[in-house]
Design a protein around this motif. Structure first.
Motif, mmCIF file in Angstrom:
data_model
loop_
_atom_site.group_PDB
_atom_site.id
_atom_site.type_symbol
_atom_site.label_atom_id
_atom_site.label_comp_id
_atom_site.label_asym_id
_atom_site.label_seq_id
_atom_site.Cartn_x
_atom_site.Cartn_y
_atom_site.Cartn_z
ATOM 1 N N TYR A 231 0.854 -1.187 0.000
ATOM 2 C CA TYR A 231 0.000 0.000 0.000
ATOM 3 C C TYR A 231 0.892 1.241 0.000
ATOM 4 C CZ TYR A 231 -3.581 -3.351 1.457
ATOM 5 O OH TYR A 231 -4.434 -4.418 1.527
ATOM 6 N N ASP B 22 -7.718 2.458 2.008
ATOM 7 C CA ASP B 22 -8.917 1.736 1.599
ATOM 8 C C ASP B 22 -9.728 1.406 2.855
ATOM 9 O OD1 ASP B 22 -10.816 -0.094 0.840
ATOM 10 O OD2 ASP B 22 -9.474 -1.265 -0.429
ATOM 11 N N GLU C 164 -12.121 -0.474 3.439
ATOM 12 C CA GLU C 164 -12.533 -1.866 3.651
ATOM 13 C C GLU C 164 -11.366 -2.805 3.948
ATOM 14 O OE1 GLU C 164 -15.630 -2.906 3.931
ATOM 15 O OE2 GLU C 164 -16.219 -0.817 3.713
ATOM 16 N N HIS C 165 -10.145 -2.360 3.725
ATOM 17 C CA HIS C 165 -9.015 -3.280 3.876
ATOM 18 C C HIS C 165 -7.906 -2.704 4.749
ATOM 19 C CE1 HIS C 165 -11.119 -4.587 0.161
ATOM 20 N NE2 HIS C 165 -10.895 -5.780 0.674
ATOM 21 N N ASN C 166 -6.981 -1.934 4.137
ATOM 22 C CA ASN C 166 -5.819 -1.502 4.910
ATOM 23 C C ASN C 166 -6.143 -0.446 5.954
ATOM 24 O OD1 ASN C 166 -6.325 0.396 2.953
ATOM 25 N ND2 ASN C 166 -4.183 0.781 2.452
ATOM 26 N N TYR C 167 -7.275 0.248 5.832
ATOM 27 C CA TYR C 167 -7.650 1.221 6.860
ATOM 28 C C TYR C 167 -7.880 0.526 8.194
ATOM 29 C CZ TYR C 167 -10.554 4.645 9.348
ATOM 30 O OH TYR C 167 -11.081 5.501 10.293
ATOM 31 N N ARG C 168 -8.557 -0.620 8.164
ATOM 32 C CA ARG C 168 -8.800 -1.358 9.413
ATOM 33 C C ARG C 168 -7.492 -1.904 9.988
ATOM 34 N NH1 ARG C 168 -14.274 -4.854 7.910
ATOM 35 N NH2 ARG C 168 -15.596 -3.053 7.401
ATOM 36 N N TRP C 169 -6.659 -2.396 9.116
ATOM 37 C CA TRP C 169 -5.370 -2.930 9.570
ATOM 38 C C TRP C 169 -4.526 -1.806 10.168
ATOM 39 C CZ3 TRP C 169 -0.600 -3.827 6.121
ATOM 40 C CH2 TRP C 169 0.393 -4.479 6.848
#
Length: 561
Positions: A477, A484, A486-491
């Motif tokens: 990223y 994102d 739905e993906h790397n934002y949560r991580w």
């Protein structure tokens, strides 16, 4: 669960249990203290945008002052690149102003829907006039409610709609040359002509018209101030350099203000943007209290005063002077004449002056021993921990809760403005609070704000942001400024929370954080110690540049034997 996530979770649990054991074994008998203040006034806030520095900082500082800062509902607020509901914001403002004692109003939010949108979108003359008419009508209906408005001059960076790599580079080079030319400095006419030929005519026109639109808007706002619609208007300059086109607009506005014969307490130009609402809250509190802060300014090394830091168009010293003036204060030359000391460290490892941090530690310890209230601005040229003073203070067991303010935000104007506003609000209240319980609650509220700034400005911005960014980039990223959801934002949020909780678990057990501090006031002396510290953290927007942080330190008064 990934192995790294398991490791971070177990490590966090270990630090939590260690902290709990330490509290049970070493905490003396004490009386718990709540950071509560009696609210004496309601202040409406239309923030520059929804980021915490522009919105939450002002609300939290209001708790120190005993002012109920009321922002618009979240559904009206901007979110990242999505603009706020400007018509809904106007309706909310009209519906709530009658029950308020003052308004802090961002023109960029009310006209464009926030700072990011203001950087990209244009408004027609008719749309500008619609806003002007609304503001006149608002004042006519509620003439007794002072309106403190602020508007931001565009930064030199081209709009994102001009997205060609070389277009943007050429526009920045053109802006710098035009800025030097406007100051009477020699520039290459041939180089200017080459740049004008290389930049598409449409892009150059769009870039220049952005500043022209903003100038016309600000002249109309200045006229409103002259009419008495605004109690005060502040014009802020977004990220800048010493020689660029934004400085040309600033000079034009300075001349216009002079022509209108308006003093600085009516129209004020300053460098910075995000911190202006907080500065205005401090100004409101100062005027309510009849307080004019007298500030003694000290530097870790004398030459730092003339240093121009990244994203700044002027020196640190000039920034300090204008931020003090914005609060209605003045600089003093002796500690005896000062309400508090503003101590500034601004290290640059490239010049080899990081050794000045040791001098700073000695001087800050001396201030502590002399009971001189001190606000620390901890700047760094490269935004690195190795250039900051705070880690050396913690290592030297300096009681950090002795500070009345701390700021190490990346932009100099933001950090200085934030520290001065916090320190001024606290001192204005401290000197006039005669009820002991109110004084204790005031001090606990100020320390709560202080700990939030330490956790974000040092532990996150000088350490954890790099850890999160590096891990995101290793995973592929590249753009950490556009995550994102739905993906790397949560991580990224999980990484933020795990790494920061480890920092907090370690930091709150240091002698520096836990040393009891004695406070003096007209209401009498008392001692407070921080028994624990927790925090909720997340990314308010899908990028890693800033965090939402709610710090909850618990304070107690050690039992007297």
């Amino acid at each position: 669960m990934k192995r790294t996530d398991k490791y971070l979770t177990l490590l966090g649990l270990f630090f939590f249990l260690l902290g709990l054991w330490h509290l049970c074994r070493f905490s003396p008998a004490a009386t718990n203290v709540a950071p509560q203040r009696q609210e004496t006034a309601k202040i409406l806030l239309v923030p520059l945008d929804g980021r915490p520095p522009c919105r939450q900082f002002v609300i939290d500082a209001g708790h120190i002052a005993g002012l109920a800062v009321t922002p618009p509902p979240n559904e009206l607020q901007d979110y990242y690149s999505q603009p706020g509901d400007t018509e809904g914001m106007k309706q909310w403002l009209s519906a709530n102003i009658e029950t308020s004692q003052a308004v802090i109003l961002s023109i960029d939010q009310l006209l464009y829907g926030g700072l990011l949108t203001a950087r990209e979108k244009e408004k027609t003359p008719a749309e500008r006039q619609q806003l002007i008419a609304f503001l006149r009508q608002l004042h006519e209906k509620h003439p007794a409610v002072p309106i403190y408005a602020f508007s931001i001059l565009p930064r030199q960076t081209p709009q994102d709609t001009i997205d060609g790599y070389w277009e943007r580079r050429h526009l920045l080079a053109y802006s710098r040359l035009k800025g030097r030319q406007a100051e009477g400095l020699p520039v290459s006419t041939e180089e200017l002509q080459k740049l004008e030929a290389a930049i598409p005519a449409e892009s150059l026109a769009r870039y220049l018209s952005h500043f022209e639109e903003n100038r016309l808007l600000n002249e109309e706002l200045i006229q409103l101030t002259k009419e008495g619609v605004f109690t005060q208007l502040v014009l802020g300059q977004d990220d800048g350099e010493p020689y660029t086109i934004p400085n040309i607009e600033k000079k034009q506005l300075q001349q216009y203000i002079h022509q209108q014969n308006l003093p600085p307490d009516k129209v004020f130009l300053t460098h910075g943007a995000d911190e202006i609402a907080l500065s205005l809250l401090s100004l409101i509190q100062n005027r309510r209290a009849g307080f004019k802060p007298r500030v003694l300014v000290k530097y870790a090394a004398p030459y730092m005063a003339q240093r121009i830091m990244p994203y700044m168009a002027v020196s640190i010293d000039e920034t300090v002077k204008e931020k003090i003036a914005l609060l209605g204060g003045e600089e003093t030359t002796t500690a005896e004449d000062a309400d508090f000391t503003l101590y500034i460290s601004a290290c640059d490892k490239d010049t080899g002056d990081v050794a000045a941090r040791k001098t700073a530690v000695k001087q800050l310890k001396a201030n502590q021993q002399e009971d001189a209230p001190t606000a620390l601005v901890d700047l760094s040229k490269h935004f690195e921990a190795s250039e900051t003073v705070l880690p050396l203070l913690i290592e030297a067991d300096y009681p950090v809760n002795n500070l009345i303010a701390y700021a190490g935000w990346n932009t100099t104007s933001n950090a200085i403005g934030t520290a001065l506003a916090q320190a001024s609000i606290y001192e204005a209240c401290r000197q006039q609070t005669e009820d002991r319980q109110e004084m204790i609650g005031l001090t606990a509220a100020n320390l709560t704000f202080l700990q939030g700034r330490i956790l974000e400005d040092y532990f996150y911005l000088k350490d954890d942001i790099e850890l999160v960014n590096q891990n995101l980039k290793k995973a592929g990223y590249i753009n950490t400024a556009d995550l994102d959801l739905e993906h790397n934002y949560r991580w990224a949020n999980r990484m933020l929370q795990n790494s920061m909780q480890q920092h907090i678990a370690s930091y709150k057990q240091t002698k520096s954080a836990r040393t009891p501090v004695k406070f003096t006031s007209p209401a009498g002396d008392f001692t407070l110690m921080m028994q624990d510290l927790t925090a909720e953290l997340s990314y308010p927007w899908p990028r890693t540049f800033e965090i939402w942080l709610h710090a909850t330190p618990s304070f107690a008064m050690p039992s007297e034997k």
